[in-house]
Design a protein around this motif. Structure first.
Motif: not given
Length: 285
Positions: A203-208, A244-251, A282-285
């Motif tokens: 299984p996978y935990n996250q799709a990027v 790119p720097e990791g800041q949330i921009t849209e949801i 892995r989970i990126y958040e």
């Protein structure tokens, strides 16, 4: 999706949530998110102690969210009428939509009543394509008042014309059975099918997701994460776009547990054509 305004200024707000309010919990510093309308969200961001900010919120509407789909109109409940079309805003009873309309001007793919004559079916493909483009324009644009942009007539074996509608790419197909022709969203906005990295990971935990056109001059890429492995259902429904720097921009919110095709289609609609999809544990958040 309604404005939540859980923390104060307008507890009776019934506006539609168009943004997500991001702020830390004052005690635990846990990152919190609340859907808000823009006026309420801007009101919260002006509170120095909240340390909040708002980002655009997209909401995918699955077919199950509508009370009925009548002649292409996706109907929702309305406070003053029996029903309202979610896409074009017309109001009336479901029977009125069912018997007095043929296609929704707010959704080009809903126009499914057009069909060629028997004589035109025997015409050369380029002749049939040009006639398809003319007839579709006459009905969808001149009659229904569908506001299309970037209209381009072509004469290939599949499409008669390309156009844009509400920042989305469409094609008018003329190769359907029984002489029918209609518009459809171009898969991945007309770009090649996305490349899936580590497709055998199970299984996978996250799709990027990475996107065409969301790359900085230095080559850094924006990316979006979808985490179907979250225990919290509300978190599973969110697709988060990062700079790119990791800041949330849209949801993007995709309500419920939707299948892969519907979810990736909603991501493409919200954020643009997808170039690559990376599956990871892995989970990126």
């Amino acid at each position: 999706m309604r404005c939540s305004t859980l923390k104060g200024t307008a507890p009776d707000c019934t506006g539609t949530a168009t943004h997500m309010l991001l702020y830390p919990d004052p005690e635990t510093q846990e990152a919190l998110r609340d859907p808000v309308c823009k006026p309420c969200g801007e009101g919260f961001t002006r509170r120095p102690r909240l340390k909040g900010r708002i980002v655009p919120l997209h909401v995918h509407m699955p077919e199950s969210a509508f009370i009925e789909v009548a002649e292409g109109h996706r109907l929702v409940q309305d406070d003053e009428h029996e029903a309202r079309c979610f896409d074009c805003g017309k109001t009336g009873s479901p029977n009125w939509f069912r018997f007095q309309t043929n296609g929704c001007p707010g959704r080009p793919e809903s126009i499914t009543v057009l069909c060629h004559t028997r004589e035109m079916l025997g015409a050369e493909p380029d002749v049939r394509a040009r006639e398809t483009a003319r007839l579709w324009w006459d009905y969808a644009v001149d009659y229904l008042h569908t506001f299309v942009g970037d209209w381009r007539v072509v004469t290939d074996n599949t499409y008669a014309a390309y156009f844009t509608f509400r920042d989305r790419e469409y094609g008018v197909r003329h190769d359907l059975p029984a002489g029918r022709f209609q518009a459809e969203k171009l898969p991945n906005r007309g770009k090649p099918e996305p490349r899936i990295i580590d497709a055998d990971l199970n299984p996978y935990n996250q799709a990027v997701f990475y996107f065409h056109g969301r790359t900085t001059d230095s080559g850094s890429m924006s990316f979006a994460t979808w985490t179907p492995s979250y225990v919290d259902i509300a978190a599973r429904e969110l697709v988060i776009l990062y700079a790119p720097e990791g800041q949330i921009t849209e949801i993007l919110r995709v309500p419920g547990l939707r299948d892969w095709t519907e979810t990736t289609g909603a991501i493409c609609d919200a954020f643009g054509p997808i170039s690559d999809i990376k599956l990871q544990t892995r989970i990126y958040e």
